[in-house]
Design a protein around this motif. Structure first.
Motif, PDB file in Angstrom:
ATOM      1  N   VAL A   6      23.749  24.990  41.358  1.00  0.00           N
ATOM      2  CA  VAL A   6      24.546  24.975  40.130  1.00  0.00           C
ATOM      3  C   VAL A   6      24.362  26.283  39.367  1.00  0.00           C
ATOM      4  N   VAL A   7      23.137  26.765  39.283  1.00  0.00           N
ATOM      5  CA  VAL A   7      22.873  28.023  38.587  1.00  0.00           C
ATOM      6  C   VAL A   7      23.592  29.173  39.284  1.00  0.00           C
ATOM      7  N   ASP A   8      23.550  29.197  40.624  1.00  0.00           N
ATOM      8  CA  ASP A   8      24.260  30.235  41.371  1.00  0.00           C
ATOM      9  C   ASP A   8      25.763  30.156  41.124  1.00  0.00           C
ATOM     10  N   ALA A   9      26.300  28.958  41.140  1.00  0.00           N
ATOM     11  CA  ALA A   9      27.735  28.790  40.902  1.00  0.00           C
ATOM     12  C   ALA A   9      28.108  29.249  39.497  1.00  0.00           C
ATOM     13  N   LEU A  10      27.285  28.937  38.509  1.00  0.00           N
ATOM     14  CA  LEU A  10      27.557  29.380  37.143  1.00  0.00           C
ATOM     15  C   LEU A  10      27.495  30.901  37.031  1.00  0.00           C
ATOM     16  N   THR A  11      26.540  31.501  37.713  1.00  0.00           N
ATOM     17  CA  THR A  11      26.436  32.958  37.706  1.00  0.00           C
ATOM     18  C   THR A  11      27.678  33.587  38.324  1.00  0.00           C
ATOM     19  N   GLN A  12      28.134  33.044  39.443  1.00  0.00           N
ATOM     20  CA  GLN A  12      29.349  33.548  40.084  1.00  0.00           C
ATOM     21  C   GLN A  12      30.554  33.358  39.176  1.00  0.00           C
ATOM     22  N   LEU A  13      30.617  32.240  38.490  1.00  0.00           N
ATOM     23  CA  LEU A  13      31.721  31.969  37.571  1.00  0.00           C
ATOM     24  C   LEU A  13      31.717  32.958  36.408  1.00  0.00           C
ATOM     25  N   GLU A  14      30.539  33.234  35.877  1.00  0.00           N
ATOM     26  CA  GLU A  14      30.437  34.212  34.792  1.00  0.00           C
ATOM     27  C   GLU A  14      30.838  35.607  35.271  1.00  0.00           C
ATOM     28  N   ASP A  15      30.429  35.981  36.500  1.00  0.00           N
ATOM     29  CA  ASP A  15      30.819  37.274  37.055  1.00  0.00           C
ATOM     30  C   ASP A  15      32.329  37.356  37.222  1.00  0.00           C
ATOM     31  N   ALA A  16      32.909  36.279  37.727  1.00  0.00           N
ATOM     32  CA  ALA A  16      34.360  36.249  37.908  1.00  0.00           C
ATOM     33  C   ALA A  16      35.067  36.334  36.558  1.00  0.00           C
ATOM     34  N   GLU A  17      34.524  35.662  35.556  1.00  0.00           N
ATOM     35  CA  GLU A  17      35.123  35.713  34.219  1.00  0.00           C
ATOM     36  C   GLU A  17      35.070  37.133  33.659  1.00  0.00           C
ATOM     37  N   THR A  18      33.949  37.801  33.875  1.00  0.00           N
ATOM     38  CA  THR A  18      33.809  39.188  33.418  1.00  0.00           C
ATOM     39  C   THR A  18      34.827  40.087  34.110  1.00  0.00           C
ATOM     40  N   LYS A  19      34.996  39.896  35.421  1.00  0.00           N
ATOM     41  CA  LYS A  19      35.973  40.694  36.170  1.00  0.00           C
ATOM     42  C   LYS A  19      37.385  40.432  35.666  1.00  0.00           C
TER      43      LYS A  19
END
Length: 95
Positions: free
Chosen positions: A62-75
């Motif tokens: 879940v933490v990894d998925a949230l990190t990826q989601l935050e990265d995607a949001e930043t992009k």
């Protein structure tokens, strides 16, 4: 009357004798009870440990998925900002 008393006494004696006998199932000693209790506690501890490991793995996912989601949001935000900037530049150049 005396015969009835003897019969009643014999009947009561039979009841007391059958009830006074030890039960047919063996009575567990305290050691046996403690051993079974310890085995049960150990089984529960192992089950809880397995559950805890599964929860920790799920938490990491879940933490990894949230990190990826935050990265995607930043992009997406940076791409949107670039697109808006280019749109403004295009509007200025066309005017």
């Amino acid at each position: 009357m005396h015969l009835q008393k003897k019969g009643l006494f014999a009947f009561l004696h039979m009841i007391v004798a059958t009830c006074a006998r030890e039960p047919s199932s063996p009575i567990c000693s305290r050691y046996n009870y403690e051993e079974r209790l310890l085995e049960r506690v150990l089984r529960n501890e192992l089950a809880l440990e397995t559950t805890l490991n599964e929860i920790m793995k799920t938490n990491a996912k879940v933490v990894d998925a949230l990190t990826q989601l935050e990265d995607a949001e930043t992009k997406v935000d940076s791409t949107l900002a670039v697109m808006e900037k280019k749109q403004i530049e295009n509007e200025i150049t066309t005017c």
